[in-house]
Structures are given as C-alpha cells and as structure tokens.
Design a protein around this motif. Structure first.
Motif, short mmCIF file in Angstrom:
data_model
loop_
_atom_site.label_atom_id
_atom_site.label_comp_id
_atom_site.label_asym_id
_atom_site.label_seq_id
_atom_site.Cartn_x
_atom_site.Cartn_y
_atom_site.Cartn_z
N SER A 30 0.72 -1.37 -0.20
CA SER A 30 0.15 0.12 -0.04
C SER A 30 0.81 0.91 0.13
N ALA A 31 1.93 0.97 0.83
CA ALA A 31 2.90 2.86 0.73
C ALA A 31 3.44 3.12 -0.25
N MET A 32 3.97 1.44 -1.14
CA MET A 32 4.28 2.35 -2.46
C MET A 32 3.37 1.99 -3.89
N LYS A 33 2.03 2.39 -2.93
CA LYS A 33 0.96 2.45 -3.97
C LYS A 33 0.54 1.17 -4.62
N VAL A 34 0.47 0.13 -4.10
CA VAL A 34 0.54 -0.66 -5.22
C VAL A 34 -0.66 -1.51 -4.55
N GLN A 35 -2.01 -1.54 -5.35
CA GLN A 35 -3.08 -2.36 -4.31
C GLN A 35 -3.62 -3.66 -4.15
N VAL A 36 -3.35 -3.99 -2.73
CA VAL A 36 -3.30 -5.72 -2.71
C VAL A 36 -5.04 -6.66 -2.39
N CYS A 37 -4.78 -7.33 -2.85
CA CYS A 37 -5.72 -8.04 -3.18
C CYS A 37 -5.60 -9.74 -2.44
N PRO A 38 -6.28 -9.29 -0.94
CA PRO A 38 -5.77 -10.67 -0.17
C PRO A 38 -6.54 -11.78 -0.57
N ILE A 226 8.01 -5.82 -1.17
CA ILE A 226 9.33 -4.82 -1.49
C ILE A 226 9.29 -5.21 -3.37
N LEU A 227 9.60 -6.34 -3.58
CA LEU A 227 10.21 -6.43 -4.87
C LEU A 227 9.53 -6.82 -5.79
N VAL A 228 8.06 -6.99 -5.75
CA VAL A 228 6.92 -6.83 -6.42
C VAL A 228 6.59 -5.52 -6.34
N GLY A 229 6.67 -5.03 -5.46
CA GLY A 229 5.25 -3.65 -5.96
C GLY A 229 6.68 -2.59 -6.52
N ALA A 230 8.54 -2.43 -6.14
CA ALA A 230 9.01 -2.09 -7.19
C ALA A 230 9.23 -2.55 -8.57
N LEU A 231 8.46 -4.04 -8.90
CA LEU A 231 8.76 -4.22 -10.69
C LEU A 231 7.39 -4.03 -11.74
N LEU A 232 6.61 -4.03 -10.49
CA LEU A 232 5.35 -3.17 -11.06
C LEU A 232 5.22 -1.74 -11.48
N ASN A 233 5.83 -1.29 -10.56
CA ASN A 233 6.16 0.03 -10.56
C ASN A 233 7.61 0.71 -11.47
N LEU A 272 8.60 2.24 8.11
CA LEU A 272 7.32 2.38 6.12
C LEU A 272 7.74 4.26 5.59
N SER A 273 7.92 4.65 6.69
CA SER A 273 7.76 6.01 5.33
C SER A 273 8.78 6.01 4.81
N TRP A 274 10.14 6.07 5.11
CA TRP A 274 10.94 5.48 3.41
C TRP A 274 11.12 4.74 2.02
N LEU A 275 9.94 3.68 2.77
CA LEU A 275 9.42 3.28 0.94
C LEU A 275 8.84 4.14 0.48
N LEU A 276 8.21 5.78 0.79
CA LEU A 276 7.19 6.89 0.77
C LEU A 276 8.24 7.77 0.10
N GLU A 277 9.47 7.97 0.37
CA GLU A 277 10.62 8.75 -0.03
C GLU A 277 11.58 8.80 -1.13
N PRO A 278 11.73 9.62 -2.44
CA PRO A 278 12.45 8.92 -3.31
C PRO A 278 13.74 8.46 -2.75
N GLN A 279 14.40 7.59 -2.99
CA GLN A 279 15.95 7.62 -2.69
C GLN A 279 16.65 6.72 -4.53
N ASN A 280 17.89 7.28 -3.98
CA ASN A 280 18.78 6.92 -5.17
C ASN A 280 19.36 5.34 -5.14
N PHE A 281 20.07 4.93 -6.47
CA PHE A 281 20.15 3.60 -6.40
C PHE A 281 21.53 3.58 -6.78
N ASP A 282 22.24 2.94 -5.76
CA ASP A 282 24.24 3.29 -6.62
C ASP A 282 24.56 1.68 -5.43
N ARG A 283 23.95 0.88 -5.16
CA ARG A 283 24.68 0.21 -4.00
C ARG A 283 24.52 -1.49 -4.75
N TYR A 284 23.76 -1.72 -6.58
CA TYR A 284 24.30 -2.59 -6.86
C TYR A 284 25.16 -2.97 -7.71
#
Ligand code: PXL
Length: 287
Positions: A30-38, A226-233, A272-284
C-alpha cells in the motif's frame, strides 16, 4: 497506460502477531501505491517460529470459490503473488490462479525453510509440489535454503564462490522463471548478499547487505513484497533488489537497536515512511 494503481492478487496467510505474511505485505505494498487483494490461505494467531502453540484456521476450501467470484467480476490483476502455503492442495489452487490470470506477473516466494533446513510443516511431497509452482512463475524469491531444496541439492557447508552462486541462479531459471532473486547468500569474499539473475538479459546482479547478528521472521515476506511493488512500478531488477535490501537493512538495524524479542519481527511501523520517499540507488553491482 493503467488508469488505476497496479493491482496484486496476494495468496498468503494472515498471522495476527509476529509481523509476517499479510500483516507486513499489505502495508508495504500500500505504501508503494500498489493495491493488494488478499486471498487468505489460513488465519493463525502468530507465525510458527517459536511463539508456542498456534491457533490455526485453514481456509483452503474458500480459495477456488474466491477465484470463481473474481472471474465473475472480470477482475484484472497485474501480478499474482504467492507465499507461505500449508498444503499440496493450496499449491494446486495457486496454479489455478496463475492459469486464470496468464498475463499477470506470476511471483512465487517459495517459503519452505531457513538456515539450511525445511520448516517442520514441509513434507517431501510439498517440496515437490512447490517445484511445480516455481515452474509456472515469472519471478521467484527463495532464500539459499529454499533454492537448494528446489534444486534437490545439499545446503552448502561453506560460503559460495561467485561461479557456484551463478550456477544455482542459472539452474533455477532453467525451471522456468526469468527473474530469480536469492536472499541471504554468504559469498566466499566475506559478504552477505542478495543475488539476482535476469535470464532474458543474461545478467547476474548482487546487492550486498550490512550484517546484523540476529534474524527476524517476516523479513523474506517484506523483501518479496517490495520486489513485487518495485517491479510493478517499473524498477529494473537490480534497482528493485536494492530498494528491498536497503529498506530491510533500515528495518533490521532499527529493530536491533531496541533489543526487542526477535520473534516479534521488525519494527515496520517506524520505518515504512522510507518507502514513500524518493531514493537514489547506486549500490547494486554486476555479479
Ligand atoms: O514469514 C513466512 C511465514 C508466513 N506465514 C507463517 C509463518 C511464516 C514463517 O515462519 O510461520 C504462518
């Protein structure tokens, strides 16, 4: 273009206490703006990781009528995502969900064991059935224990060399999934890392983790969600892996600092709020 948030059909249990399965998957997505239907497989008083005798209500018989209802409503899902499953029958029902929504991203978190051993609830028959489910998946997120069970290989007694890790990832992709992520792998260079393989691009990835000497239930569920939400986004695989890894590092280190009972899981609410903020990624890194 979708005119609504991406929608995930999430086949999981609800464990009331202990911060795993749907109690972490729902807030994360939900924090990643993805609707979950359990679609509930079972309701438990707690997870099964050492909190005493669990109150357990099996909901297997509701799974196919729920599928029929959603069919009647002509619902669409961008992903179908399964996790901890309690019986072979539930695995068969998951296969039916994957067949019903063929265009959806099929994600299997093959929750079967940890620390080199299958969970007590996991029979040989269920491990074999889980291989069938993995064959129907696009994305899988085993830990190293589960990866070895799926491949019928012994759990390694020593940290893996890079070529050994790549071999395990490639063998898992030969079962069917095109994106493989293995969590919690100790490499022979002394790092604890999460590994990825994108079989379409033929690229191997690693995102190293900062080690903390404690393990918490539910972290695999948070990682996969998180992986699912990120891939869908629209994240690439390495960025999705880094997003999940970095969030878990924060959640684990926050929790560790308070010294709470590890069986209670990570302090998701504080992080949880970390997931709402824009992040930069450079560690992979490429593996
Ligand atoms: O976090 C995976 C999980 C999910 N559901 C239940 C569990 C576990 C892990 O122990 O017991 C009921």
């Amino acid at each position: 273009m979708l005119k609504r948030p991406p929608r995930v059909l999430a086949i999981h249990d609800l464990s009331g206490f202990g911060r795993c399965s749907l109690t972490v998957i729902l807030p994360v997505l939900s924090a990643m703006k993805v609707q979950v239907c359990p679609v509930l497989t079972a309701v438990l008083s707690t997870h099964t990781g050492g909190l005493g005798e669990v109150v357990f209500r099996d909901l297997t018989e509701d799974m196919m009528p729920t599928l029929a209802h959603y069919q009647k409503l002509d619902l669409n899902f961008e992903a179908v995502y399964s996790g901890f499953l309690g019986s072979s029958e539930q695995i068969d029902h998951c296969l039916a969900y994957f067949s019903q929504w063929k265009d959806a991203l099929a994600v299997v978190d093959p929750v079967m064991g940890d620390h080199g051993k299958p969970y007590q609830t996991y029979s040989k028959e269920m491990c074999d059935q889980m291989v069938k489910l993995v064959k129907a998946a696009d994305v899988i997120t085993p830990n190293l224990t589960e990866a070895c069970i799926l491949l019928g290989e012994p759990y390694p007694t020593a940290p893996l060399r890079q070529f050994e890790a790549k071999k395990i990832l490639a063998k898992l992709s030969e079962l069917g999934p095109s994106q493989i992520v293995i969590t919690g792998v100790e490499l022979s260079d002394g790092t604890l890392t999460n590994l990825g393989y994108d079989a379409v691009r033929g690229q191997y990835w690693r995102v190293d983790c900062r080690y903390v000497p404690v393990s918490y239930p539910g972290t695999g569920d948070i990682f996969a969600a998180i992986l699912v939400g990120a891939l869908l986004n629209g994240d690439s695989l390495p960025i999705a892996m880094e997003r999940a890894t970095r969030f878990l590092e924060i959640a684990i280190r926050t929790t560790f600092s308070y010294g709470t009972d590890p069986r209670h899981g990570v302090m998701l609410e504080s992080c949880l709020s970390w997931l709402l903020e824009p992040q930069n990624f450079d560690r992979y890194e490429l593996l």
